[in-house]
Enzyme design. Structure first.
Site, PDB file in Angstrom:
ATOM      1  N   ASP A   1       2.289  -4.251  -6.369  1.00  0.00           N
ATOM      2  CA  ASP A   1       2.821  -5.144  -5.650  1.00  0.00           C
ATOM      3  C   ASP A   1       1.429  -5.922  -4.743  1.00  0.00           C
ATOM      4  O   ASP A   1       1.940  -7.275  -4.765  1.00  0.00           O
ATOM      5  CB  ASP A   1       3.948  -4.715  -4.757  1.00  0.00           C
ATOM      6  CG  ASP A   1       5.326  -4.646  -5.337  1.00  0.00           C
ATOM      7  OD1 ASP A   1       5.588  -5.317  -6.300  1.00  0.00           O
ATOM      8  OD2 ASP A   1       6.023  -3.590  -4.955  1.00  0.00           O
TER       9      ASP A   1
ATOM     10  N   HIS B   1       2.453   4.811  -2.233  1.00  0.00           N
ATOM     11  CA  HIS B   1       3.395   5.071  -3.143  1.00  0.00           C
ATOM     12  C   HIS B   1       4.211   6.625  -3.253  1.00  0.00           C
ATOM     13  O   HIS B   1       3.359   7.446  -2.778  1.00  0.00           O
ATOM     14  CB  HIS B   1       2.773   4.777  -4.716  1.00  0.00           C
ATOM     15  CG  HIS B   1       3.712   4.503  -5.610  1.00  0.00           C
ATOM     16  ND1 HIS B   1       4.324   5.597  -6.448  1.00  0.00           N
ATOM     17  CD2 HIS B   1       4.131   3.556  -6.249  1.00  0.00           C
ATOM     18  CE1 HIS B   1       5.108   5.237  -7.255  1.00  0.00           C
ATOM     19  NE2 HIS B   1       4.940   3.783  -7.208  1.00  0.00           N
TER      20      HIS B   1
ATOM     21  N   ARG C   1      11.948  -5.982 -14.814  1.00  0.00           N
ATOM     22  CA  ARG C   1      12.538  -4.501 -14.710  1.00  0.00           C
ATOM     23  C   ARG C   1      13.830  -4.375 -15.351  1.00  0.00           C
ATOM     24  O   ARG C   1      14.303  -3.278 -15.834  1.00  0.00           O
ATOM     25  CB  ARG C   1      12.386  -4.191 -13.308  1.00  0.00           C
ATOM     26  CG  ARG C   1      12.813  -2.753 -12.978  1.00  0.00           C
ATOM     27  CD  ARG C   1      12.170  -1.718 -13.559  1.00  0.00           C
ATOM     28  NE  ARG C   1      10.579  -1.659 -13.522  1.00  0.00           N
ATOM     29  CZ  ARG C   1      10.095  -1.031 -12.295  1.00  0.00           C
ATOM     30  NH1 ARG C   1      10.955  -0.234 -11.523  1.00  0.00           N
ATOM     31  NH2 ARG C   1       8.899  -1.000 -12.075  1.00  0.00           N
TER      32      ARG C   1
ATOM     33  N   PHE D   1       0.780  -1.323   0.112  1.00  0.00           N
ATOM     34  CA  PHE D   1      -0.103  -0.200   0.078  1.00  0.00           C
ATOM     35  C   PHE D   1       0.916   1.173   0.087  1.00  0.00           C
ATOM     36  O   PHE D   1       1.832   1.335   0.667  1.00  0.00           O
ATOM     37  CB  PHE D   1      -0.923  -0.075   1.163  1.00  0.00           C
ATOM     38  CG  PHE D   1      -1.934  -1.016   1.193  1.00  0.00           C
ATOM     39  CD1 PHE D   1      -2.921  -0.703   0.617  1.00  0.00           C
ATOM     40  CD2 PHE D   1      -1.738  -2.255   1.706  1.00  0.00           C
ATOM     41  CE1 PHE D   1      -4.046  -1.811   0.476  1.00  0.00           C
ATOM     42  CE2 PHE D   1      -2.683  -3.231   1.601  1.00  0.00           C
ATOM     43  CZ  PHE D   1      -3.776  -3.052   1.081  1.00  0.00           C
TER      44      PHE D   1
HETATM   45  C1  LIG Z   1       6.862  -1.324  -7.089  1.00  0.00           C
HETATM   46  C2  LIG Z   1       6.935  -0.563  -5.915  1.00  0.00           C
HETATM   47  O1  LIG Z   1       7.994  -0.479  -5.242  1.00  0.00           O
HETATM   48  S1  LIG Z   1       5.603   0.351  -5.383  1.00  0.00           S
HETATM   49  C3  LIG Z   1       6.176   0.564  -3.480  1.00  0.00           C
HETATM   50  C4  LIG Z   1       6.194  -0.896  -2.884  1.00  0.00           C
HETATM   51  N1  LIG Z   1       6.421  -0.398  -1.192  1.00  0.00           N
HETATM   52  C5  LIG Z   1       5.281  -0.800  -0.344  1.00  0.00           C
HETATM   53  O2  LIG Z   1       4.422  -1.136  -0.650  1.00  0.00           O
HETATM   54  C6  LIG Z   1       5.937  -0.386   1.025  1.00  0.00           C
HETATM   55  C7  LIG Z   1       4.778   0.087   1.873  1.00  0.00           C
HETATM   56  N2  LIG Z   1       4.586   1.374   1.318  1.00  0.00           N
HETATM   57  C8  LIG Z   1       5.536   2.481   1.945  1.00  0.00           C
HETATM   58  O3  LIG Z   1       6.252   2.258   2.695  1.00  0.00           O
HETATM   59  C9  LIG Z   1       5.362   3.945   1.373  1.00  0.00           C
HETATM   60  O4  LIG Z   1       4.064   4.137   0.893  1.00  0.00           O
HETATM   61  C10 LIG Z   1       6.298   4.163   0.425  1.00  0.00           C
HETATM   62  C11 LIG Z   1       7.719   4.131   0.983  1.00  0.00           C
HETATM   63  C12 LIG Z   1       6.073   3.212  -0.733  1.00  0.00           C
HETATM   64  C13 LIG Z   1       5.970   5.831  -0.072  1.00  0.00           C
HETATM   65  O5  LIG Z   1       6.317   6.475   0.903  1.00  0.00           O
HETATM   66  P1  LIG Z   1       6.516   7.914   0.937  1.00  0.00           P
HETATM   67  O6  LIG Z   1       5.717   8.967  -0.123  1.00  0.00           O
HETATM   68  O7  LIG Z   1       7.823   8.332   1.381  1.00  0.00           O
HETATM   69  O8  LIG Z   1       5.219   8.070   2.147  1.00  0.00           O
HETATM   70  P2  LIG Z   1       5.375   7.989   3.650  1.00  0.00           P
HETATM   71  O9  LIG Z   1       6.167   6.595   3.686  1.00  0.00           O
HETATM   72  O10 LIG Z   1       6.116   9.092   4.299  1.00  0.00           O
HETATM   73  O11 LIG Z   1       3.987   7.967   4.144  1.00  0.00           O
HETATM   74  C14 LIG Z   1       3.144   9.010   4.254  1.00  0.00           C
HETATM   75  C15 LIG Z   1       2.150   8.711   5.348  1.00  0.00           C
HETATM   76  O12 LIG Z   1       1.440   7.562   4.854  1.00  0.00           O
HETATM   77  C16 LIG Z   1       1.638   6.529   5.717  1.00  0.00           C
HETATM   78  N3  LIG Z   1       1.643   5.290   4.940  1.00  0.00           N
HETATM   79  C17 LIG Z   1       2.379   5.117   3.928  1.00  0.00           C
HETATM   80  N4  LIG Z   1       2.266   3.945   3.196  1.00  0.00           N
HETATM   81  C18 LIG Z   1       1.893   3.253   4.253  1.00  0.00           C
HETATM   82  C19 LIG Z   1       1.537   1.824   4.286  1.00  0.00           C
HETATM   83  N5  LIG Z   1       1.789   1.188   3.409  1.00  0.00           N
HETATM   84  N6  LIG Z   1       0.938   1.218   5.544  1.00  0.00           N
HETATM   85  C20 LIG Z   1       0.897   2.253   6.450  1.00  0.00           C
HETATM   86  N7  LIG Z   1       0.805   3.454   6.349  1.00  0.00           N
HETATM   87  C21 LIG Z   1       1.462   4.145   5.383  1.00  0.00           C
HETATM   88  C22 LIG Z   1       2.986   6.777   6.555  1.00  0.00           C
HETATM   89  O13 LIG Z   1       2.910   6.042   7.926  1.00  0.00           O
HETATM   90  C23 LIG Z   1       2.810   8.372   6.498  1.00  0.00           C
HETATM   91  O14 LIG Z   1       1.897   8.598   7.600  1.00  0.00           O
HETATM   92  P3  LIG Z   1       2.231   9.802   8.720  1.00  0.00           P
HETATM   93  O15 LIG Z   1       2.164  10.719   7.844  1.00  0.00           O
HETATM   94  O16 LIG Z   1       1.146   9.802   9.703  1.00  0.00           O
HETATM   95  O17 LIG Z   1       3.671   9.527   9.526  1.00  0.00           O
HETATM   96  O1  LIG Z   2       8.008   4.126  -8.613  1.00  0.00           O
HETATM   97  C1  LIG Z   2       8.238   3.821  -7.778  1.00  0.00           C
HETATM   98  O2  LIG Z   2       8.917   4.634  -6.730  1.00  0.00           O
HETATM   99  C2  LIG Z   2       8.195   2.354  -7.320  1.00  0.00           C
HETATM  100  C3  LIG Z   2       7.452   1.687  -8.278  1.00  0.00           C
HETATM  101  O3  LIG Z   2       6.396   1.688  -8.452  1.00  0.00           O
HETATM  102  C4  LIG Z   2       8.002   0.956  -9.444  1.00  0.00           C
HETATM  103  O4  LIG Z   2       9.203   0.788  -9.514  1.00  0.00           O
HETATM  104  O5  LIG Z   2       7.516   0.230 -10.149  1.00  0.00           O
END
Ligand SMILES: CC(=O)SCCNC(=O)CCNC(=O)[C@H](O)C(C)(C)COP(=O)(O)OP(=O)(O)OC[C@H]1O[C@@H](n2cnc3c(N)ncnc32)[C@H](O)[C@@H]1OP(=O)(O)O
Ligand SMILES: O=C([O-])CC(=O)C(=O)O
Length: 383
Positions: free
Chosen positions: A325, A274, A350, A272
């Protein structure tokens, strides 16, 4: 002294141009070389999309024939790579196996120290063609639990996705499954300056070689905040408990309760959120449709129940949407992949995007070297 504005995580910073893909969070869209990814997923093979990412245009019939012939010629597991994999414990994470294999393939490549555009295109195609055998063999040897096994030989009569499934499972792949797998490969192929692609570009910017860039990118993709999330999603499903006889509604209710508790404990739930999309990931509807087909094909409504329950509870509590994901994890589970193999599947796809960026970076290179603001102890001297 004026306070320096620190852009933690480079959030919101535009560092360069790219002509490979356009991620638009406002319109919730993703274009590869101008084409909407949904259209590519509906109408193209992964081979056509790989060609597009590397060359900027879709192939003609003749170009595709030549390209697929090159891919098919590079599919067999390199015996030296097999020996290296066999030397690793079966407990090694499959992403470590992938990373090691990419490194070995680089060191053994006939053009290892050549980085001309032609050499890099050849290296990219060779690596892309070689990776499925690595991923497939590693899953098979882990399942064999130390017993010596031989890799499944590739088949020339199958396209990339069908052959990948064949080499993994050693059975004729079912058309419906091949289609869903092909969709996942296309959706995972490219996404602008994500963490692993940026890693590849940083490595390339030093004028290092393509395999070094990909090896580093695999390391970046492994983390659960990035590609490792597809594996982590399945761990969540497993923690909640997958009960094959359970109704959709009962599974959804248990998943909802699990999510409410996790959020109450301030847990981050992988799959969850992004960094760029804040109203939902452009690729999720297409991947979810593929998941729905697999759920129907394998008759597994309880998986949909878990999926819906988690998604709904997260939406109600925090309005955070799933990323790619999230549907990809359970799709790969239903296809029969082991959970730790999920992120290597992302790697296999990728590689196309990473190497397109390696070539683009080299086309107008500037060493990537940002600044930092020192906040350690003041200058001091030895007694
Ligand atoms: C293909 C890919 O790579 S897609 C990404 C896959 N990664 C994940 O699914 C990991 C879970 N998700 C996350 O950690 C984040 O959403 C990220 C790292 C992808 C993006 O993060 P950022 O843009 O840096 O946002 P950040 O992590 O600061 O989150 C903002 C707020 O939403 C919350 N939040 C964001 N994602 C989540 C989550 N998956 N579960 C719970 N809370 C979340 C954070 O806790 C934060 O809350 P706060 O403001 O109260 O502290
Ligand atoms: O764009 C990003 O930060 C992560 C993502 O969704 C990907 O790499 O497919």
């Amino acid at each position: 002294m004026a306070a320096v504005e620190i852009k933690k995580g480079l959030a919101g910073v535009v560092v360069d141009y790219t002509a490979i893909s356009k991620v638009n969070p406002d319109t919730n869209s993703l274009l590869y070389r101008g084409y909407p990814v949904q259209e590519l997923a509906a109408k193209c093979s992964f081979e056509e999309v790989a060609y597009l990412l590397w060359n900027g245009e879709l192939p003609t019939k003749e170009e595709l024939a030549e390209f697929t012939a090159r891919e098919r010629a590079g599919r067999a597991l390199d015996p030296v790579v097999k020996t290296v994999i066999d030397a690793l414990p079966t407990t090694a994470h499959p992403m470590d196996v992938c990373r090691t294999a990419a490194s070995v393939l680089g060191a053994r490549h006939e053009l290892a120290e050549v980085s001309t555009p032609e050499a890099n295109m050849k290296k990219a195609i060779d690596l892309w063609a070689a990776m499925p055998a690595v991923v497939a063999y590693d899953q098979r040897r882990r399942r064999a639990d130390g017993e010596a096994i031989e890799p499944v030989a590739p088949r020339d009569d199958l396209g990339y996705s069908a052959n990948f499934l064949w080499m993994t499972f050693g059975e004729d792949p079912v058309e419906e499954v091949v289609k869903a797998f092909n969709v996942s490969m296309i959706l995972y192929a490219e996404h602008s300056f994500n963490a692993s692609t940026f890693t590849a570009r940083v490595v390339t910017s030093t004028l290092s070689d393509l395999h070094s860039a990909v090896t580093a990118a695999i390391g970046a993709l492994k983390g659960p905040l990035h590609g490792g999330a597809n594996e982590a999603v399945m761990h969540t499903f497993e923690e909640i408990g997958i009960r094959t006889e359970e109704s959709l509604e009962d599974a959804a209710a248990r998943a909802k309760t699990w999510m409410e508790q996790a959020l109450a404990q301030k847990k981050k739930v992988m799959g969850f959120g992004h960094r760029v999309y804040k109203h939902g990931d452009s690729r999720v509807p297409t991947m979810k449709a593929a998941l729905d087909k697999m759920i129907a094909h394998f008759g597994r409504p309880e998986i949909l129940g878990l999926y819906n329950g988690l998604e709904q509870a997260m939406d109600e509590a925090k309005a955070i949407k799933p990323n790619l994901d999230y549907p990809a994890g359970p799709t790969y589970h239903l296809m029969g992949f082991d959970t730790p193999t999920f992120t290597p599947l992302f790697v296999a796809s990728r590689i196309t995007g990473w190497t397109a960026h390696v070539m683009e970076q080299l086309g107008s290179n500037s060493l990537i070297r940002p600044l930092s603001e020192y906040n350690g102890v003041d200058e001091r001297h030895l007694p």
